[in-house]
Motif scaffolding. Structure first.
Motif, PDB file in Angstrom:
ATOM      1  N   VAL A   1      12.867  63.948  21.303  1.00 51.10           N
ATOM      2  CA  VAL A   1      14.157  64.477  20.860  1.00 51.10           C
ATOM      3  C   VAL A   1      14.208  64.562  19.332  1.00 51.10           C
ATOM      4  CG1 VAL A   1      16.636  63.992  20.765  1.00 51.10           C
ATOM      5  CG2 VAL A   1      15.401  63.734  22.911  1.00 51.10           C
ATOM      6  N   LEU A   2      13.667  63.559  18.657  1.00 48.49           N
ATOM      7  CA  LEU A   2      13.592  63.603  17.197  1.00 48.49           C
ATOM      8  C   LEU A   2      12.828  64.834  16.733  1.00 48.49           C
ATOM      9  CD1 LEU A   2      13.870  62.376  14.347  1.00 48.49           C
ATOM     10  CD2 LEU A   2      11.817  61.026  14.845  1.00 48.49           C
ATOM     11  N   ARG A   3      11.703  65.118  17.373  1.00 39.96           N
ATOM     12  CA  ARG A   3      10.921  66.294  16.992  1.00 39.96           C
ATOM     13  C   ARG A   3      11.677  67.581  17.287  1.00 39.96           C
ATOM     14  NH1 ARG A   3       8.379  68.681  13.363  1.00 39.96           N
ATOM     15  NH2 ARG A   3       7.031  70.373  14.090  1.00 39.96           N
ATOM     16  N   LEU A   4      12.410  67.627  18.383  1.00 39.45           N
ATOM     17  CA  LEU A   4      13.192  68.823  18.707  1.00 39.45           C
ATOM     18  C   LEU A   4      14.265  69.078  17.648  1.00 39.45           C
ATOM     19  CD1 LEU A   4      13.665  68.474  22.586  1.00 39.45           C
ATOM     20  CD2 LEU A   4      12.046  69.923  21.355  1.00 39.45           C
ATOM     21  N   THR A   5      14.903  68.027  17.168  1.00 35.36           N
ATOM     22  CA  THR A   5      15.900  68.210  16.098  1.00 35.36           C
ATOM     23  C   THR A   5      15.255  68.766  14.832  1.00 35.36           C
ATOM     24  OG1 THR A   5      15.635  65.917  15.336  1.00 35.36           O
ATOM     25  CG2 THR A   5      17.315  66.340  17.014  1.00 35.36           C
ATOM     26  N   GLU A   6      14.054  68.326  14.528  1.00 34.07           N
ATOM     27  CA  GLU A   6      13.374  68.824  13.332  1.00 34.07           C
ATOM     28  C   GLU A   6      12.971  70.288  13.494  1.00 34.07           C
ATOM     29  OE1 GLU A   6      10.152  66.147  12.880  1.00 34.07           O
ATOM     30  OE2 GLU A   6      11.364  64.554  11.950  1.00 34.07           O
ATOM     31  N   VAL A   7      12.601  70.688  14.696  1.00 32.99           N
ATOM     32  CA  VAL A   7      12.255  72.089  14.930  1.00 32.99           C
ATOM     33  C   VAL A   7      13.464  72.990  14.691  1.00 32.99           C
ATOM     34  CG1 VAL A   7      11.559  73.751  16.707  1.00 32.99           C
ATOM     35  CG2 VAL A   7      10.346  71.584  16.489  1.00 32.99           C
ATOM     36  N   ILE A   8      14.630  72.567  15.178  1.00 33.26           N
ATOM     37  CA  ILE A   8      15.833  73.369  14.955  1.00 33.26           C
ATOM     38  C   ILE A   8      16.166  73.415  13.472  1.00 33.26           C
ATOM     39  CG2 ILE A   8      18.327  73.462  15.344  1.00 33.26           C
ATOM     40  CD1 ILE A   8      17.926  72.511  18.119  1.00 33.26           C
ATOM     41  N   THR A   9      16.076  72.287  12.788  1.00 35.24           N
ATOM     42  CA  THR A   9      16.411  72.261  11.363  1.00 35.24           C
ATOM     43  C   THR A   9      15.475  73.148  10.552  1.00 35.24           C
ATOM     44  OG1 THR A   9      17.228  69.992  11.602  1.00 35.24           O
ATOM     45  CG2 THR A   9      16.742  70.752   9.376  1.00 35.24           C
ATOM     46  N   ASP A  10      14.188  73.154  10.884  1.00 36.18           N
ATOM     47  CA  ASP A  10      13.208  73.908  10.093  1.00 36.18           C
ATOM     48  C   ASP A  10      13.123  75.374  10.488  1.00 36.18           C
ATOM     49  OD1 ASP A  10      12.624  71.542   8.826  1.00 36.18           O
ATOM     50  OD2 ASP A  10      10.918  71.068  10.131  1.00 36.18           O
TER      51      ASP A  10
END
Length: 393
Positions: free
Chosen positions: A143-152
């Protein structure tokens, strides 16, 4: 064509991550027996909003974005208590990258601790518990990685977008239960409360007081620079923390021994005290958000001045006078906004059975509006940048 392609790609990335996130919140974790959620538990719907219903059924993404949300204030507290993170904050971009790395590790650690707590509470055996802990902790990391994908690569802040997703996935299920217990009158009250908070939040988020600023002309070589008018935007900083802090203070039995009516959210006296505390906390929070002396020094350094006001301390006094008036009105408006769900749920007689119901509804609605506004601003900014990029080459 490039602008449309970039927008389409970002939208598809965001939607794809949302689909993966909801799929992970529907996929059951191994070695975990799914239990039927306790529909009448007063804290169930608050936990469902915080985790997307994950703690009721324990899927792979059981905690939702809760570890990501909790890691930020925990790291902020550690920055105050421990010298090393405080030193990193002062190191600029390199320190920010190190703090971001610490925040990622802290998110995984919080997911691991939450998984251990869930396994202990469920009473699983050693092998099944080890598999469940590994799965739930890995889910928090994904989930942490998914949030970073959306942010980037997508739109908006990833944590806020996924939190909005899980809230919207859980919130509609509460309306049928509300209709079964209270009827159409309850639906009408909730609709009025929702519409009122949404409109007022948008108005307050967009409102600003512009102090005009004029810059003196400067000759650099044969060219004249400056002289164009500008302004200093003054806004009231919106936050849900005053309402949450006021509700917590009024609900602590240690502070109010023997005064049980203060913990009843439907009591008129309690609502009045709640309104006063929200206004007070909102005012105190907004006072320290802007360094007026620094703004004045920056104006003097670049040759700026407020028309009709002498530079220096006179400008600082004028800006402070205008800002305190804005803060006073903004604090009063914050109290009114916090009062709307408290009064509405008191009319429905929901607050005595569900603690922090009014505050939770306020936080959810303000959060939904703020995420929507931020996403719209980012989309519009990207469109403008793509539109004018050929002229800037």
């Amino acid at each position: 064509m490039n602008a449309h392609a970039s927008l389409r790609r970002r939208i598809l990335v965001t939607l794809g991550v949302i689909v993966l996130f909801r799929l992970g919140q529907s996929l059951p974790a191994p070695h975990v027996t799914v239990r039927a959620p306790e529909a009448d538990h007063p804290l169930r719907w608050i936990l469902d909003l915080a985790t997307g219903g994950g703690l009721s059924t324990l899927p792979v993404f059981a905690f939702g974005v809760l570890p990501c949300l909790a890691a930020r204030p925990v790291l902020r507290a550690l920055t105050i208590l421990i010298p090393r993170p405080a030193a990193l904050r002062a190191e600029g971009e390199a320190g920010a990258r190190a703090l971001l790395r610490y925040q990622r590790w802290l998110t995984v650690v919080l997911g691991l601790l939450g998984a251990i707590a869930v396994v202990v509470f469920r009473g699983l055996d050693f092998l099944g518990g080890a598999v469940a802990v590994a799965c739930l902790a890995a889910g928090a990391a994904v989930v942490l990685r998914l949030t970073e994908v959306i942010t980037d690569r997508g739109f908006g802040d990833g944590v806020r977008i996924l939190l909005l997703t899980q809230v919207l996935a859980v919130l509609p299920a509460g309306f049928p239960r509300l209709y079964e217990t209270k009827g159409w009158a309850a639906i009408a009250v909730v609709a009025v409360v929702t519409l009122s908070i949404t409109v007022l939040t948008i108005v307050f988020a967009q409102a600003q007081r512009r102090i005009p600023v004029q810059y003196a002309k400067r000759m650099i070589g044969v060219r004249a620079y400056g002289g164009s008018p500008s302004y200093i935007p003054l806004r009231f900083p919106q936050s849900n923390s005053p309402a949450v802090l006021a509700a917590v203070l009024l609900s602590l039995p240690v502070l109010w021994p023997g005064v049980d009516w203060l913990r009843d959210e439907g009591n008129p006296g309690r609502i009045a005290i709640y309104f006063v505390l929200v206004c007070l906390f909102a005012f105190l929070r907004a006072v320290g958000t802007m360094d007026i002396d620094q703004v004045t020094r920056d104006l003097v350094r670049v040759g700026g001045f407020v028309p009709g006001i002498r530079p220096g301390p006179w400008t600082a006094d004028y800006i402070g006078y205008v800002r305190h008036r804005i803060i006073g009105v903004g604090a009063l408006c914050s109290g009114v906004v916090a009062l709307i769900p408290a009064v509405g749920l008191a009319l429905l007689d929901v607050s005595p059975r569900v603690p922090f119901a009014g505050v939770t509804l306020l936080v959810v609605l303000v959060f939904l509006v703020s995420v929507a506004l931020d996403t719209v601003r980012q989309i519009e900014s990207l469109r403008q940048r793509e539109r004018y990029e050929p002229f800037l080459r």
